[in-house]
Design an enzyme around this catalytic site. Structure first.
Site, short mmCIF file in Angstrom:
data_model
loop_
_atom_site.label_atom_id
_atom_site.label_comp_id
_atom_site.label_asym_id
_atom_site.label_seq_id
_atom_site.Cartn_x
_atom_site.Cartn_y
_atom_site.Cartn_z
N ASP A 65 0.86 -1.19 0.00
CA ASP A 65 0.00 0.00 0.00
C ASP A 65 0.89 1.23 0.00
OD1 ASP A 65 0.84 -0.22 2.69
OD2 ASP A 65 -1.01 0.58 3.48
N TYR A 67 2.97 4.76 0.80
CA TYR A 67 3.64 5.33 1.96
C TYR A 67 2.62 6.14 2.78
CZ TYR A 67 8.03 4.40 -0.57
OH TYR A 67 9.08 3.82 -1.25
N PHE A 78 6.23 2.68 -4.39
CA PHE A 78 7.62 2.82 -3.96
C PHE A 78 8.27 4.15 -4.36
CE2 PHE A 78 6.89 -1.78 -4.37
CZ PHE A 78 7.05 -2.14 -3.05
N HIS A 189 8.85 -8.36 0.87
CA HIS A 189 8.77 -6.91 0.66
C HIS A 189 10.12 -6.27 0.98
CE1 HIS A 189 7.31 -2.77 1.30
NE2 HIS A 189 6.26 -3.13 0.59
#
Length: 224
Positions: A65, A67, A78, A189
């Protein structure tokens, strides 16, 4: 929600916008914005789709999801705007990029250069409340991004799927069942909590380019 950025994808996803779950999802996101701060800004929720239309997709990098700290989320998974301090996950991505390809990372955290080359930078959940990671996980985003994964699986061109984290990896079946050339890469991740459990050393960038080269496609310049 503002869905104007989805225009290039309407032939594939337009039907999703008419479904009851999407109306309920939109209401929940709008209510969350009315009650507090939600990232990314409304006009940028679907930015990844506007920068990478379906006919240009060559790779998909899928995360969890957005930031959840101020000034970071910009609608590309990202990525952050130029001049914004790199979040830890992005620092780890750039570290793996340099270890993998031996090339310098982009000058800043803005990954729109990847998007313009056909890398769809997507999260499994597209909004988040400020300071509350994964707070919108039950809003219905997974249903929408499942539909996106199916539409990506149906594209005729070769596409590499890079699935980082458990939520992203739930999309693997759609890609693996595609009749078209597909590469499916799964790893933990890149967050500091999990990067050392298999993200570092996974070498996704060289594998993407080797796959594209094998199928006669131009490689991606991950340094820009």
């Amino acid at each position: 929600m503002d869905t104007n950025a989805l225009k290039p994808w309407l032939p594939l996803l337009g039907g999703e916008l008419e479904k009851p779950y999407f109306a309920a999802l939109s209401r929940q996101v709008d209510s969350a914005r009315a009650a507090g701060t939600v990232f990314p800004p409304e006009a940028e929720v679907f930015r990844a789709f506007s920068l990478t239309p379906p006919e240009r997709v060559r790779a998909v990098i899928l995360g969890q999801d957005p930031y959840h700290e101020p000034g970071q989320a910009s609608g590309l998974a990202f990525s952050v705007r130029s001049g914004v301090k790199l979040p830890p996950s992005l620092r780890n991505i750039f570290r793996e990029l340099e270890d993998d390809l031996g090339c310098p990372p982009p000058a800043g955290g803005d990954l729109s250069g990847w998007a313009s080359q056909g890398v769809l930078l997507l999260n499994a959940v597209l909004t988040v409340s400020a300071g509350q990671a994964n707070s919108h996980r039950d809003y219905g985003w997974q249903t929408f991004t499942d539909a996106v994964a199916l539409s990506l699986a149906a594209l005729p061109q070769p596409v590499a799927f890079v699935l980082w984290g458990a939520q992203a990896q739930k999309k693997a079946a759609a890609a693996q069942n595609s009749p078209h050339p597909r590469l499916v890469l799964k790893s933990p991740h890149p967050s500091p909590l999990s990067a050392r459990r298999g993200f570092f050393g996974s070498r996704p960038f060289s594998q993407i380019n080797a796959f594209l080269d094998k199928h006669g496609e131009k490689s991606i310049d991950f340094s820009r």
